[in-house]
Design a protein around this motif. Structure first.
Motif, PDB file in Angstrom:
ATOM      1  N   LEU A   1       0.833  -1.203   0.000  1.00 22.72           N
ATOM      2  CA  LEU A   1       0.000   0.000   0.000  1.00 22.72           C
ATOM      3  C   LEU A   1       0.867   1.253   0.000  1.00 22.72           C
ATOM      4  O   LEU A   1       0.603   2.212  -0.738  1.00 22.72           O
ATOM      5  CB  LEU A   1      -0.925   0.006   1.220  1.00 22.72           C
TER       6      LEU A   1
ATOM      7  N   SER B   1       3.493   1.084  -3.463  1.00 20.29           N
ATOM      8  CA  SER B   1       2.931   1.006  -4.811  1.00 20.29           C
ATOM      9  C   SER B   1       1.690   1.857  -5.040  1.00 20.29           C
ATOM     10  O   SER B   1       1.355   2.157  -6.190  1.00 20.29           O
ATOM     11  CB  SER B   1       2.589  -0.456  -5.147  1.00 20.29           C
ATOM     12  N   TYR B   2       0.991   2.240  -3.958  1.00 20.66           N
ATOM     13  CA  TYR B   2      -0.285   2.920  -4.142  1.00 20.66           C
ATOM     14  C   TYR B   2      -0.384   4.306  -3.504  1.00 20.66           C
ATOM     15  O   TYR B   2      -1.092   5.175  -4.019  1.00 20.66           O
ATOM     16  CB  TYR B   2      -1.426   2.041  -3.613  1.00 20.66           C
TER      17      TYR B   2
ATOM     18  N   ASP C   1      -9.441   8.204  -4.897  1.00 20.83           N
ATOM     19  CA  ASP C   1      -8.943   6.852  -5.106  1.00 20.83           C
ATOM     20  C   ASP C   1      -8.681   6.063  -3.829  1.00 20.83           C
ATOM     21  O   ASP C   1      -8.718   4.835  -3.847  1.00 20.83           O
ATOM     22  CB  ASP C   1      -7.662   6.876  -5.944  1.00 20.83           C
TER      23      ASP C   1
END
Length: 251
Positions: free
Chosen positions: A132, A135-136, A170
């Motif tokens: 998390l 990468s996000y 998001d």
């Protein structure tokens, strides 16, 4: 027999420290990761207080894992939601202290299975928290996995944690400025809301004007926008404070 525990796992990464080799600063960050957690543990061990979870902190370089194991083994139980929100607010002190040092923090939070002992940590929740963050999250925010984040976002207001969990287009993430300056003290550092934001905004302006790395500037632009939103929210709160009404003269 050893087995996975179930609890909250948070992975935090400090951005912008790769070029910082000063021992005093590195040691200060190391202490920040651990000191506040130990203080919370000490308070909960006082006579008459009951501990609902076990906290562990594992730090390495500019990163740290925070794990919170619930005694009943179920962090997804509705009866634990308020406790979870309260636990996550304890992350704010180290995050805000690091911001006062001129750095930003990015992270990932989830609830799930992990194993921890004196040698280290591993498990699905450990890996997901890292993914998390790496990468996000992208920006300097501490995001929460969708399932867990949706639950906490929906119940925060009625549990008196309004505006702690923010919903972006998001992701869900914790508000790093939640209740900032409310107690005029951050760890052992005395400060006010104004002092905190003056220092952070000064650092943001410095990074945006002097740093040529666009990837770095994107992160500071994002935090600058979040600061603006926080100021607007604070102004809105003040404007909604009811004025004292004049009591009419009974004569």
């Amino acid at each position: 027999m050893e087995q996975y525990k179930k609890g909250i796992v948070c992975f935090l990464d400090i951005l912008g420290t790769k070029n910082t080799n000063n021992f005093d600063m590195k040691y200060k960050i190391h202490k920040i990761w651990h000191t506040e957690t130990h203080k919370v543990e000490k308070r909960e061990n006082l006579p008459g207080r009951s501990r609902a979870l076990k906290r562990k902190v594992y730090s390495f370089s500019d990163c740290a894992y925070f794990t919170y194991e619930f005694k009943d083994g179920n962090c997804s139980s509705p009866k634990n939601y308020k406790r979870i929100l309260r636990v996550l607010t304890t992350l704010l002190v180290p995050i805000q202290l690091i911001m006062l040092e001129g750095f930003l923090v990015r992270g990932g939070i989830t609830c799930g299975d992990y194993f921890v002992d004196e040698l280290g940590i591993f498990g699905p929740a450990i890996e997901l928290a890292y993914v998390l963050e790496s990468s996000y999250a992208i920006y300097p925010r501490i995001i929460i996995d969708d399932y867990f984040g949706n639950i906490l976002f929906d119940i925060q207001k009625k549990m008196y944690f309004k505006n702690f969990i923010i919903k972006d287009h998001d992701f869900y993430f914790i508000n790093p400025f939640y209740r900032i300056g409310e107690y005029n003290k951050l760890g052992t550092t005395k400060f006010t809301r104004k002092i905190f934001f003056d220092k952070l905004e000064s650092q943001a302006n410095k990074m945006l004007n002097n740093n040529k790395n666009e990837k770095v500037k994107v992160k500071w632009r994002w935090i600058s926008e979040l600061i603006k939103k926080e100021h607007k929210l604070e102004e809105s709160k003040r404007s909604n404070i009811p004025h004292h009404r004049t009591v009419p003269d009974p004569s």
